[in-house]
Design an enzyme around this catalytic site. Sequence first.
Site, PDB file in Angstrom:
ATOM      1  N   ASN A 309       8.591  24.054 -21.098  1.00 51.30           N
ATOM      2  CA  ASN A 309       8.232  23.084 -22.130  1.00 51.30           C
ATOM      3  C   ASN A 309       9.469  22.851 -22.980  1.00 51.30           C
ATOM      4  O   ASN A 309      10.134  23.812 -23.394  1.00 51.30           O
ATOM      5  CB  ASN A 309       7.083  23.580 -22.999  1.00 51.30           C
ATOM      6  CG  ASN A 309       6.749  22.624 -24.136  1.00 51.30           C
ATOM      7  OD1 ASN A 309       7.397  22.624 -25.187  1.00 51.30           O
ATOM      8  ND2 ASN A 309       5.737  21.804 -23.938  1.00 51.30           N
ATOM      9  N   ILE A 335       4.114  18.931 -20.756  1.00 50.03           N
ATOM     10  CA  ILE A 335       4.057  18.386 -22.116  1.00 50.03           C
ATOM     11  C   ILE A 335       2.698  18.752 -22.684  1.00 50.03           C
ATOM     12  O   ILE A 335       1.667  18.634 -21.997  1.00 50.03           O
ATOM     13  CB  ILE A 335       4.243  16.858 -22.138  1.00 50.03           C
ATOM     14  CG1 ILE A 335       5.436  16.439 -21.271  1.00 50.03           C
ATOM     15  CG2 ILE A 335       4.457  16.366 -23.575  1.00 50.03           C
ATOM     16  CD1 ILE A 335       5.609  14.951 -21.143  1.00 50.03           C
ATOM     17  N   GLU A 336       2.671  19.178 -23.937  1.00 43.98           N
ATOM     18  CA  GLU A 336       1.456  19.783 -24.500  1.00 43.98           C
ATOM     19  C   GLU A 336       0.209  18.903 -24.522  1.00 43.98           C
ATOM     20  O   GLU A 336      -0.908  19.443 -24.425  1.00 43.98           O
ATOM     21  CB  GLU A 336       1.716  20.373 -25.893  1.00 43.98           C
ATOM     22  CG  GLU A 336       2.361  19.472 -26.898  1.00 43.98           C
ATOM     23  CD  GLU A 336       3.870  19.598 -26.936  1.00 43.98           C
ATOM     24  OE1 GLU A 336       4.438  19.436 -28.018  1.00 43.98           O
ATOM     25  OE2 GLU A 336       4.495  19.836 -25.879  1.00 43.98           O
ATOM     26  N   PRO A 337       0.298  17.554 -24.627  1.00 39.26           N
ATOM     27  CA  PRO A 337      -0.960  16.805 -24.644  1.00 39.26           C
ATOM     28  C   PRO A 337      -1.698  16.762 -23.321  1.00 39.26           C
ATOM     29  O   PRO A 337      -2.809  16.241 -23.255  1.00 39.26           O
ATOM     30  CB  PRO A 337      -0.534  15.398 -25.075  1.00 39.26           C
ATOM     31  CG  PRO A 337       0.889  15.293 -24.691  1.00 39.26           C
ATOM     32  CD  PRO A 337       1.447  16.670 -24.893  1.00 39.26           C
ATOM     33  N   GLY A 338      -1.082  17.333 -22.244  1.00 38.32           N
ATOM     34  CA  GLY A 338      -1.830  17.419 -21.011  1.00 38.32           C
ATOM     35  C   GLY A 338      -1.157  16.836 -19.795  1.00 38.32           C
ATOM     36  O   GLY A 338      -1.803  16.164 -18.993  1.00 38.32           O
TER      37      GLY A 338
END
Length: 523
Positions: A309, A335-338
């Site tokens: 990440n 990426i953290e939103p999915g």
Amino acid sequence: MFKVMTGKQAAELINDGDSVSINGFGSVSHPDEIDKAIEERFLDTGKPRDLTMIFASGQGHNKKGAYADRLGQEGLVKKVIGGHFALMPQIREMIARNKIQAYNLPQGVICHLFRACASNKPGILTKVGIHTFIDPRFGAGRLNEISKETWVELMELNGEEYLYYKTPRVNVAIVRGTTADPSGNITAEKESLIVDALHICQAAKANNGKVIVQVERLSTNPANPRQVIVPGVLVDAVVLAPDQKQTISEIYNPAYSGEIRMPHEQINRVIDEIREIDRRAGVAKERSYASMIIGRRAAQELRPGNVINLGVGLPEMVSIAAQERGTINDLIFTIEPGVIGGVPSVGGSFGASFNPDIIYSQASQFDFYDGGGLDIAYMGAMEVDQKGNVNVSRLGDKVIGVGGFVNITQSAKKVVYCFPFMGGGLDVKFDNGSLTIVREGRIEKFSKEVQQISFSGNYATKNQQPVLYVTERCVFSLTIGGLALIEIAPGIDLHRDILGKLPFQPIVSDQLKTMDMNCFTSP
């Protein structure tokens, strides 16, 4: 049964005192037409009033009054519970002036709380946030003097410490999709993210609330059930926005939604175009030679097959360095939103990814992160102290928020912080095998004690987590005794350029090494 209506009509469904959750990540997959309608209704009528805003991801584009920041009107909002505030200037100002109550919880925790709300669970138990400013022993995530509520408690279970986060009530969900079918089923075939769409809609319905969905188009044909992200049984209102953009920088990029696979050469051209758009808009930051040094040194920690990440800002240089090294295709970006796989986009399109392997819910992504799925995380740092604590969440009265930082840095197998030794105007050059400080930065990055603990050095050492702090002139590692200097750039004077400019005495390794020369010259 859902109804198709205007944004103005949809805004009238929101009542005084409602708890509203708006989906999206920055400018990506954000229902901005409904934001506008809520703002216009309030300015015209003074209604609705005293809303609570609940969101996991940062909302907006760091422009005053854009996207969800339109709701930053005195009287419209009375409370915010959010993960990240950097993109919302008006709301940040209201927090700083004690005009609204404000609480900062980790992004991954909030999206898991949406699921808890959807199933009428009282809260969630996790170790995420322990020994940070979100821990009730260090502030409980309260952001100003008028914020008195407690949303997190310390608990002990089987001899171990946990944080118990209480579930907030959501009764209005505002989300975005691409298409609504005749039954109100929502698909997202042109969206680059799903984020929390389903879970916040379920949460609103669990509280007998309203679900408002912005879409580009209506279909006369039933949707493919495998493509539905929000079932029509949850939907109350559909607002048509035929001109909605995929991101603030791009109308529609089919490589983000998986419609096409874009060649790498074309990806590089598109990224350059986005950076130019941001530069013209005054929101892009030119990266210096010092930043390239940092990126190259940080990239040396990568191994083929690593799941990684990259944080916002300077960590982007790691991907550029990986391209230089010819190793970028050996890495798995997330990426953290999915999103897993592909190449992360930048600037106003950050959050989207070219050629992703999967686009799924943000809550599922944080399940993966919290479970130790990341091999290595690259993060920026606003402030670092002698214990290895890092602050990324607050600078004076400026509220930024932690976003996904706490989940990611506490759970990754290894963390590498990337930042200049001194910020604000630093200029360096490399000649004849030596790095020279041409102009020192104005802003101190190191302090005896950080203003706010976003990452706990003590907690990391307790868990034997490897942590590096990479600057252009030296590299530190985290030890039980605090920061240890392990590498120094060629030509840099240990006392003049490093020790003499630190507000504390770090450990200096007996095997102090010279940084790899490849950090300073192109391969």
